[in-house]
Design a protein around this motif. Sequence first.
Motif, PDB file in Angstrom:
ATOM      1  N   ARG A 109       0.832  -1.211   0.000  1.00 51.01           N
ATOM      2  CA  ARG A 109       0.000   0.000   0.000  1.00 51.01           C
ATOM      3  C   ARG A 109       0.863   1.258   0.000  1.00 51.01           C
ATOM      4  O   ARG A 109       0.486   2.308  -0.526  1.00 51.01           O
ATOM      5  CB  ARG A 109      -1.029  -0.006   1.116  1.00 51.01           C
ATOM      6  CG  ARG A 109      -0.568   0.001   2.583  1.00 51.01           C
ATOM      7  CD  ARG A 109      -0.080   1.344   3.015  1.00 51.01           C
ATOM      8  NE  ARG A 109      -0.353   1.677   4.390  1.00 51.01           N
ATOM      9  CZ  ARG A 109       0.444   2.412   5.141  1.00 51.01           C
ATOM     10  NH1 ARG A 109       1.617   2.844   4.695  1.00 51.01           N
ATOM     11  NH2 ARG A 109       0.097   2.725   6.375  1.00 51.01           N
ATOM     12  N   ALA A 134      17.589   2.062   0.804  1.00 48.70           N
ATOM     13  CA  ALA A 134      17.759   0.714   0.241  1.00 48.70           C
ATOM     14  C   ALA A 134      17.360  -0.342   1.276  1.00 48.70           C
ATOM     15  O   ALA A 134      17.907  -1.441   1.285  1.00 48.70           O
ATOM     16  CB  ALA A 134      19.204   0.508  -0.211  1.00 48.70           C
ATOM     17  N   HIS A 136      14.029  -2.376   3.518  1.00 52.97           N
ATOM     18  CA  HIS A 136      12.992  -3.345   3.158  1.00 52.97           C
ATOM     19  C   HIS A 136      11.994  -2.780   2.138  1.00 52.97           C
ATOM     20  O   HIS A 136      11.577  -3.472   1.208  1.00 52.97           O
ATOM     21  CB  HIS A 136      12.263  -3.790   4.431  1.00 52.97           C
ATOM     22  CG  HIS A 136      11.187  -4.786   4.168  1.00 52.97           C
ATOM     23  ND1 HIS A 136      11.453  -6.080   3.768  1.00 52.97           N
ATOM     24  CD2 HIS A 136       9.830  -4.669   4.207  1.00 52.97           C
ATOM     25  CE1 HIS A 136      10.312  -6.721   3.587  1.00 52.97           C
ATOM     26  NE2 HIS A 136       9.310  -5.887   3.846  1.00 52.97           N
ATOM     27  N   GLN A 137      11.592  -1.520   2.328  1.00 53.38           N
ATOM     28  CA  GLN A 137      10.538  -0.949   1.459  1.00 53.38           C
ATOM     29  C   GLN A 137      11.036  -0.576   0.067  1.00 53.38           C
ATOM     30  O   GLN A 137      10.243  -0.442  -0.873  1.00 53.38           O
ATOM     31  CB  GLN A 137       9.956   0.324   2.106  1.00 53.38           C
ATOM     32  CG  GLN A 137       9.390   0.152   3.488  1.00 53.38           C
ATOM     33  CD  GLN A 137       8.127  -0.678   3.521  1.00 53.38           C
ATOM     34  OE1 GLN A 137       7.369  -0.726   2.560  1.00 53.38           O
ATOM     35  NE2 GLN A 137       7.909  -1.364   4.627  1.00 53.38           N
ATOM     36  N   ASN A 158      22.378   5.424  -0.745  1.00 51.73           N
ATOM     37  CA  ASN A 158      21.951   5.006   0.594  1.00 51.73           C
ATOM     38  C   ASN A 158      23.082   5.297   1.575  1.00 51.73           C
ATOM     39  O   ASN A 158      24.256   5.140   1.240  1.00 51.73           O
ATOM     40  CB  ASN A 158      21.599   3.523   0.620  1.00 51.73           C
ATOM     41  CG  ASN A 158      20.839   3.149   1.885  1.00 51.73           C
ATOM     42  OD1 ASN A 158      19.913   3.857   2.294  1.00 51.73           O
ATOM     43  ND2 ASN A 158      21.217   2.063   2.524  1.00 51.73           N
ATOM     44  N   HIS A 160      23.966   3.622   3.993  1.00 51.10           N
ATOM     45  CA  HIS A 160      24.699   2.370   4.183  1.00 51.10           C
ATOM     46  C   HIS A 160      24.838   1.696   2.823  1.00 51.10           C
ATOM     47  O   HIS A 160      23.942   0.939   2.400  1.00 51.10           O
ATOM     48  CB  HIS A 160      23.931   1.468   5.176  1.00 51.10           C
ATOM     49  CG  HIS A 160      23.594   2.170   6.452  1.00 51.10           C
ATOM     50  ND1 HIS A 160      22.332   2.654   6.733  1.00 51.10           N
ATOM     51  CD2 HIS A 160      24.373   2.517   7.502  1.00 51.10           C
ATOM     52  CE1 HIS A 160      22.342   3.253   7.915  1.00 51.10           C
ATOM     53  NE2 HIS A 160      23.565   3.187   8.400  1.00 51.10           N
ATOM     54  N   MET A 217       8.589   9.119   1.144  1.00 48.19           N
ATOM     55  CA  MET A 217       7.777   8.059   1.761  1.00 48.19           C
ATOM     56  C   MET A 217       8.278   7.617   3.129  1.00 48.19           C
ATOM     57  O   MET A 217       7.595   6.865   3.827  1.00 48.19           O
ATOM     58  CB  MET A 217       7.749   6.842   0.822  1.00 48.19           C
ATOM     59  CG  MET A 217       7.306   7.145  -0.591  1.00 48.19           C
ATOM     60  SD  MET A 217       5.714   7.985  -0.718  1.00 48.19           S
ATOM     61  CE  MET A 217       4.607   6.754  -0.061  1.00 48.19           C
ATOM     62  N   ASP A 220       7.345   9.140   8.673  1.00 51.21           N
ATOM     63  CA  ASP A 220       5.998   8.814   9.142  1.00 51.21           C
ATOM     64  C   ASP A 220       5.876   8.986  10.650  1.00 51.21           C
ATOM     65  O   ASP A 220       4.965   8.448  11.270  1.00 51.21           O
ATOM     66  CB  ASP A 220       5.630   7.378   8.728  1.00 51.21           C
ATOM     67  CG  ASP A 220       6.643   6.356   9.218  1.00 51.21           C
ATOM     68  OD1 ASP A 220       7.641   6.751   9.858  1.00 51.21           O
ATOM     69  OD2 ASP A 220       6.437   5.150   8.977  1.00 51.21           O
ATOM     70  N   LYS A 224      11.451  12.345  12.281  1.00 49.18           N
ATOM     71  CA  LYS A 224      12.134  11.822  11.087  1.00 49.18           C
ATOM     72  C   LYS A 224      12.183  12.937  10.033  1.00 49.18           C
ATOM     73  O   LYS A 224      11.312  13.827  10.006  1.00 49.18           O
ATOM     74  CB  LYS A 224      11.380  10.627  10.505  1.00 49.18           C
ATOM     75  CG  LYS A 224      11.560   9.342  11.298  1.00 49.18           C
ATOM     76  CD  LYS A 224      10.959   8.182  10.514  1.00 49.18           C
ATOM     77  CE  LYS A 224      10.845   6.924  11.344  1.00 49.18           C
ATOM     78  NZ  LYS A 224      10.105   5.869  10.663  1.00 49.18           N
ATOM     79  N   GLY A 290       4.122  11.149   1.444  1.00 49.79           N
ATOM     80  CA  GLY A 290       3.320   9.940   1.727  1.00 49.79           C
ATOM     81  C   GLY A 290       3.540   9.500   3.161  1.00 49.79           C
ATOM     82  O   GLY A 290       4.552   8.889   3.488  1.00 49.79           O
TER      83      GLY A 290
END
Length: 319
Positions: A109, A134, A136-137, A158, A160, A217, A220, A224, A290
């Motif tokens: 989503r 880079a 999980h998402q 990234n 890392h 994205m 959230d 951050k 987002g």
Amino acid sequence: MLILPEAMIASLVSPEDAFRAVTDCFVAMARDEAHNFPVVREALGGGRQYGFKSGLDRTGAMLGVKAGGYFPGNAAKGLINHQSSVFLFDPETGRPQAMVGGNLLTALRTAAASAISIDRLANPDARVLGIVGAGHQAGFQLSAAARVRRFERVIAWNLHPEMLPKLGAVAAELGLPFEAVDLPRLREADVIITITSSPAASLMAAHVSSGTHLACMGTDTKGKQEVDPALVAAARVFTDEVAQSISIGETQHAIAAGTLDASAITPLGDVLIGRDPGRRSIDEITLFDGTGVGLQDLAVAAVAVALARKRGVGVDVNV
Ligand code: NAD
């Protein structure tokens, strides 16, 4: 009540299903037929975060909550750091209808929201996709973006760098050349997705060319930050939900600095229903903040439930 364990979700919900469900959800929000309830998010200590995102969508008769959070010790245990479950209830009676594994659904989503923003706001001839992040998402983001524009190559940065080859493998699966770059080279990108858990801006105004679409994205939560507030203030800003954007999203910093007013932020749903024209020129920078709303979670969970009922799969229990 139908129980759909995490392992079952991949065979039920496709990225295309998620794209459609999240589009419908943003449309329902723009028409005031669906609304999100205030987000609860609490620190558990040791970097762990836990919270609830919930809402009611009258068009789809969806009422429910996603409970989940971030558990940074999970990776060492072979688990995904973000863990969540979605609970759906009958909006008329409050009776529980389903409990659905929320990890893959969250990725689908979130990537769908980003792709909808690219579809509606990026210049049509966008050819270079930039990615900041880079984790999980990121791979889900890359795959979903590739469905809405004919990208010719992907460049990525990234913090890392050792995590970048995994993202490169996703690009390779899609047949897209992939290059790890330093931040200033993101000026080559027509679309940039930021998807990190960074507490401070990485992507500065000098790293972005005019005409670029940014899908931010990663931010959230309060505290951050991925993008230079000057870049946010200079862009035309869109979001999933203005209230979340200014409180826990990327715009929280420009709002706090007084360089952006909440009234200048447009819900993406307004573009989807034609209330707002979206991009107004090939040169302007558009930015989608987002933040991830609860209604997105309910929308994709409801798809999983509908398909599972149709196929007669899942665990049905009397409650
Ligand atoms: P992850 O833990 O797998 O990856 C974290 C990423 O952030 C990595 O690329 C890492 O290198 C980078 N990173 C970590 N610290 C950093 C720093 N100080 N500066 C710059 N980069 C840094 O996380 P994930 O599952 O890929 O999620 C990424 C972000 O997206 C998280 O903040 C997560 O909360 C957020 N998220 C948002 C939504 C939404 O709907 N908006 C949904 C899911 C996840």
